[in-house]
Design a protein around this motif. Sequence first.
Motif, PDB file in Angstrom:
ATOM      1  N   VAL A 176       0.833  -1.205   0.000  1.00 34.41           N
ATOM      2  CA  VAL A 176       0.000   0.000   0.000  1.00 34.41           C
ATOM      3  C   VAL A 176       0.866   1.253   0.000  1.00 34.41           C
ATOM      4  O   VAL A 176       1.981   1.253   0.495  1.00 34.41           O
ATOM      5  N   THR A 177       0.324   2.292  -0.571  1.00 31.55           N
ATOM      6  CA  THR A 177       0.924   3.621  -0.538  1.00 31.55           C
ATOM      7  C   THR A 177      -0.148   4.565  -0.051  1.00 31.55           C
ATOM      8  O   THR A 177      -1.284   4.512  -0.519  1.00 31.55           O
ATOM      9  N   GLY A 178       0.206   5.414   0.908  1.00 37.86           N
ATOM     10  CA  GLY A 178      -0.782   6.339   1.422  1.00 37.86           C
ATOM     11  C   GLY A 178      -0.194   7.351   2.381  1.00 37.86           C
ATOM     12  O   GLY A 178       0.995   7.310   2.716  1.00 37.86           O
ATOM     13  N   GLU A 179      -1.048   8.245   2.818  1.00 37.65           N
ATOM     14  CA  GLU A 179      -0.652   9.324   3.726  1.00 37.65           C
ATOM     15  C   GLU A 179      -0.805   8.875   5.166  1.00 37.65           C
ATOM     16  O   GLU A 179      -1.818   8.284   5.548  1.00 37.65           O
ATOM     17  N   ILE A 180       0.195   9.160   5.996  1.00 41.68           N
ATOM     18  CA  ILE A 180       0.134   8.850   7.426  1.00 41.68           C
ATOM     19  C   ILE A 180      -0.724   9.922   8.088  1.00 41.68           C
ATOM     20  O   ILE A 180      -0.352  11.096   8.121  1.00 41.68           O
ATOM     21  N   LEU A 181      -1.904   9.513   8.592  1.00 37.92           N
ATOM     22  CA  LEU A 181      -2.822  10.464   9.214  1.00 37.92           C
ATOM     23  C   LEU A 181      -2.472  10.730  10.666  1.00 37.92           C
ATOM     24  O   LEU A 181      -2.596  11.865  11.132  1.00 37.92           O
ATOM     25  N   SER A 182      -2.079   9.685  11.404  1.00 37.23           N
ATOM     26  CA  SER A 182      -1.740   9.877  12.813  1.00 37.23           C
ATOM     27  C   SER A 182      -0.792   8.790  13.278  1.00 37.23           C
ATOM     28  O   SER A 182      -0.734   7.706  12.704  1.00 37.23           O
ATOM     29  N   VAL A 183      -0.055   9.102  14.338  1.00 35.70           N
ATOM     30  CA  VAL A 183       0.857   8.159  14.982  1.00 35.70           C
ATOM     31  C   VAL A 183       0.532   8.189  16.465  1.00 35.70           C
ATOM     32  O   VAL A 183       0.358   9.259  17.051  1.00 35.70           O
ATOM     33  N   LYS A 184       0.433   6.987  17.061  1.00 39.46           N
ATOM     34  CA  LYS A 184       0.021   6.896  18.458  1.00 39.46           C
ATOM     35  C   LYS A 184       0.835   5.815  19.151  1.00 39.46           C
ATOM     36  O   LYS A 184       1.093   4.759  18.577  1.00 39.46           O
ATOM     37  N   SER A 185       1.220   6.059  20.401  1.00 41.36           N
ATOM     38  CA  SER A 185       1.899   5.053  21.199  1.00 41.36           C
ATOM     39  C   SER A 185       0.846   4.186  21.873  1.00 41.36           C
ATOM     40  O   SER A 185      -0.118   4.698  22.442  1.00 41.36           O
ATOM     41  N   GLN A 186       1.026   2.866  21.805  1.00 44.54           N
ATOM     42  CA  GLN A 186       0.069   1.947  22.409  1.00 44.54           C
ATOM     43  C   GLN A 186       0.797   1.066  23.411  1.00 44.54           C
ATOM     44  O   GLN A 186       1.802   0.442  23.080  1.00 44.54           O
ATOM     45  N   GLU A 187       0.287   1.030  24.638  1.00 45.51           N
ATOM     46  CA  GLU A 187       0.878   0.219  25.695  1.00 45.51           C
ATOM     47  C   GLU A 187       0.255  -1.171  25.692  1.00 45.51           C
ATOM     48  O   GLU A 187      -0.958  -1.309  25.613  1.00 45.51           O
ATOM     49  N   THR A 188       1.108  -2.194  25.750  1.00 41.11           N
ATOM     50  CA  THR A 188       0.647  -3.568  25.865  1.00 41.11           C
ATOM     51  C   THR A 188       1.394  -4.222  27.020  1.00 41.11           C
ATOM     52  O   THR A 188       2.296  -3.610  27.606  1.00 41.11           O
ATOM     53  N   MET A 189       1.053  -5.445  27.336  1.00 38.75           N
ATOM     54  CA  MET A 189       1.758  -6.128  28.423  1.00 38.75           C
ATOM     55  C   MET A 189       3.207  -6.454  28.036  1.00 38.75           C
ATOM     56  O   MET A 189       4.014  -6.795  28.886  1.00 38.75           O
ATOM     57  N   TYR A 190       3.531  -6.315  26.753  1.00 36.93           N
ATOM     58  CA  TYR A 190       4.891  -6.580  26.288  1.00 36.93           C
ATOM     59  C   TYR A 190       5.710  -5.310  26.119  1.00 36.93           C
ATOM     60  O   TYR A 190       6.857  -5.371  25.704  1.00 36.93           O
ATOM     61  N   GLY A 191       5.120  -4.168  26.366  1.00 38.81           N
ATOM     62  CA  GLY A 191       5.829  -2.908  26.234  1.00 38.81           C
ATOM     63  C   GLY A 191       5.069  -1.931  25.368  1.00 38.81           C
ATOM     64  O   GLY A 191       3.900  -2.127  25.047  1.00 38.81           O
ATOM     65  N   SER A 192       5.741  -0.881  24.965  1.00 41.79           N
ATOM     66  CA  SER A 192       5.122   0.181  24.182  1.00 41.79           C
ATOM     67  C   SER A 192       5.462   0.009  22.701  1.00 41.79           C
ATOM     68  O   SER A 192       6.597  -0.317  22.350  1.00 41.79           O
ATOM     69  N   THR A 193       4.466   0.216  21.819  1.00 40.26           N
ATOM     70  CA  THR A 193       4.694   0.187  20.376  1.00 40.26           C
ATOM     71  C   THR A 193       4.048   1.409  19.750  1.00 40.26           C
ATOM     72  O   THR A 193       3.087   1.950  20.283  1.00 40.26           O
ATOM     73  N   LEU A 194       4.590   1.827  18.635  1.00 41.14           N
ATOM     74  CA  LEU A 194       4.001   2.936  17.890  1.00 41.14           C
ATOM     75  C   LEU A 194       3.108   2.382  16.794  1.00 41.14           C
ATOM     76  O   LEU A 194       3.505   1.486  16.055  1.00 41.14           O
ATOM     77  N   LYS A 195       1.897   2.914  16.699  1.00 41.14           N
ATOM     78  CA  LYS A 195       0.936   2.521  15.670  1.00 41.14           C
ATOM     79  C   LYS A 195       0.624   3.746  14.820  1.00 41.14           C
ATOM     80  O   LYS A 195       0.738   4.885  15.282  1.00 41.14           O
ATOM     81  N   MET A 196       0.201   3.510  13.581  1.00 37.11           N
ATOM     82  CA  MET A 196      -0.161   4.625  12.706  1.00 37.11           C
ATOM     83  C   MET A 196      -1.397   4.260  11.895  1.00 37.11           C
ATOM     84  O   MET A 196      -1.683   3.081  11.678  1.00 37.11           O
ATOM     85  N   ILE A 197      -2.112   5.287  11.477  1.00 41.58           N
ATOM     86  CA  ILE A 197      -3.223   5.111  10.549  1.00 41.58           C
ATOM     87  C   ILE A 197      -2.775   5.689   9.217  1.00 41.58           C
ATOM     88  O   ILE A 197      -2.335   6.837   9.141  1.00 41.58           O
ATOM     89  N   VAL A 198      -2.877   4.864   8.173  1.00 39.80           N
ATOM     90  CA  VAL A 198      -2.491   5.264   6.827  1.00 39.80           C
ATOM     91  C   VAL A 198      -3.741   5.304   5.961  1.00 39.80           C
ATOM     92  O   VAL A 198      -4.477   4.319   5.894  1.00 39.80           O
ATOM     93  N   LYS A 199      -3.994   6.441   5.318  1.00 39.57           N
ATOM     94  CA  LYS A 199      -5.094   6.539   4.359  1.00 39.57           C
ATOM     95  C   LYS A 199      -4.506   6.206   2.994  1.00 39.57           C
ATOM     96  O   LYS A 199      -3.705   6.954   2.447  1.00 39.57           O
ATOM     97  N   THR A 200      -4.914   5.071   2.439  1.00 39.39           N
ATOM     98  CA  THR A 200      -4.336   4.581   1.199  1.00 39.39           C
ATOM     99  C   THR A 200      -4.837   5.378  -0.004  1.00 39.39           C
ATOM    100  O   THR A 200      -5.808   6.130   0.101  1.00 39.39           O
ATOM    101  N   GLU A 201      -4.170   5.175  -1.130  1.00 45.60           N
ATOM    102  CA  GLU A 201      -4.571   5.863  -2.361  1.00 45.60           C
ATOM    103  C   GLU A 201      -5.976   5.459  -2.797  1.00 45.60           C
ATOM    104  O   GLU A 201      -6.672   6.221  -3.454  1.00 45.60           O
ATOM    105  N   ALA A 202      -6.408   4.244  -2.426  1.00 46.39           N
ATOM    106  CA  ALA A 202      -7.757   3.771  -2.773  1.00 46.39           C
ATOM    107  C   ALA A 202      -8.822   4.315  -1.822  1.00 46.39           C
ATOM    108  O   ALA A 202     -10.008   4.120  -2.048  1.00 46.39           O
ATOM    109  N   GLY A 203      -8.391   4.983  -0.745  1.00 46.53           N
ATOM    110  CA  GLY A 203      -9.335   5.618   0.160  1.00 46.53           C
ATOM    111  C   GLY A 203      -9.585   4.889   1.465  1.00 46.53           C
ATOM    112  O   GLY A 203     -10.050   5.485   2.427  1.00 46.53           O
ATOM    113  N   TRP A 204      -9.294   3.584   1.547  1.00 44.74           N
ATOM    114  CA  TRP A 204      -9.509   2.866   2.801  1.00 44.74           C
ATOM    115  C   TRP A 204      -8.352   3.141   3.756  1.00 44.74           C
ATOM    116  O   TRP A 204      -7.291   3.592   3.352  1.00 44.74           O
ATOM    117  N   LYS A 205      -8.572   2.895   5.048  1.00 42.76           N
ATOM    118  CA  LYS A 205      -7.579   3.225   6.067  1.00 42.76           C
ATOM    119  C   LYS A 205      -7.004   1.962   6.694  1.00 42.76           C
ATOM    120  O   LYS A 205      -7.695   0.963   6.855  1.00 42.76           O
TER     121      LYS A 205
END
Length: 109
Positions: free
Chosen positions: A31-60
Amino acid sequence: LVRDAERAEQQTQWATEAKLAADAPTGKVTVTGEILSVKSQETMYGSTLKMIVKTEAGWKLWVTVPSSIMGTDEKITGKTVTLTATVTPSDRDSKFAFGKRPTNAKLVS
């Protein structure tokens, strides 16, 4: 009042974009798309960074930020990214998907 009118206009635009968007695919997808947001998510295994990408086809796509672009010192929100991931559409929204194991990620712009 101005802010309320701007918000209503923005929600109308988002609804129109959602109607025109393609349904999210299933399986391993590049996929190719624009990064709309980046968020840190805490889990029992530690912290990870997640992002939402709006693809060229329009789905996220909700996916882990790959280490190949995480190490950059620049702000990545608003940038265009290309990556390959295993995609699973959401049960609630056919235009939203979850990604696993992102690879070959590159910032395009």
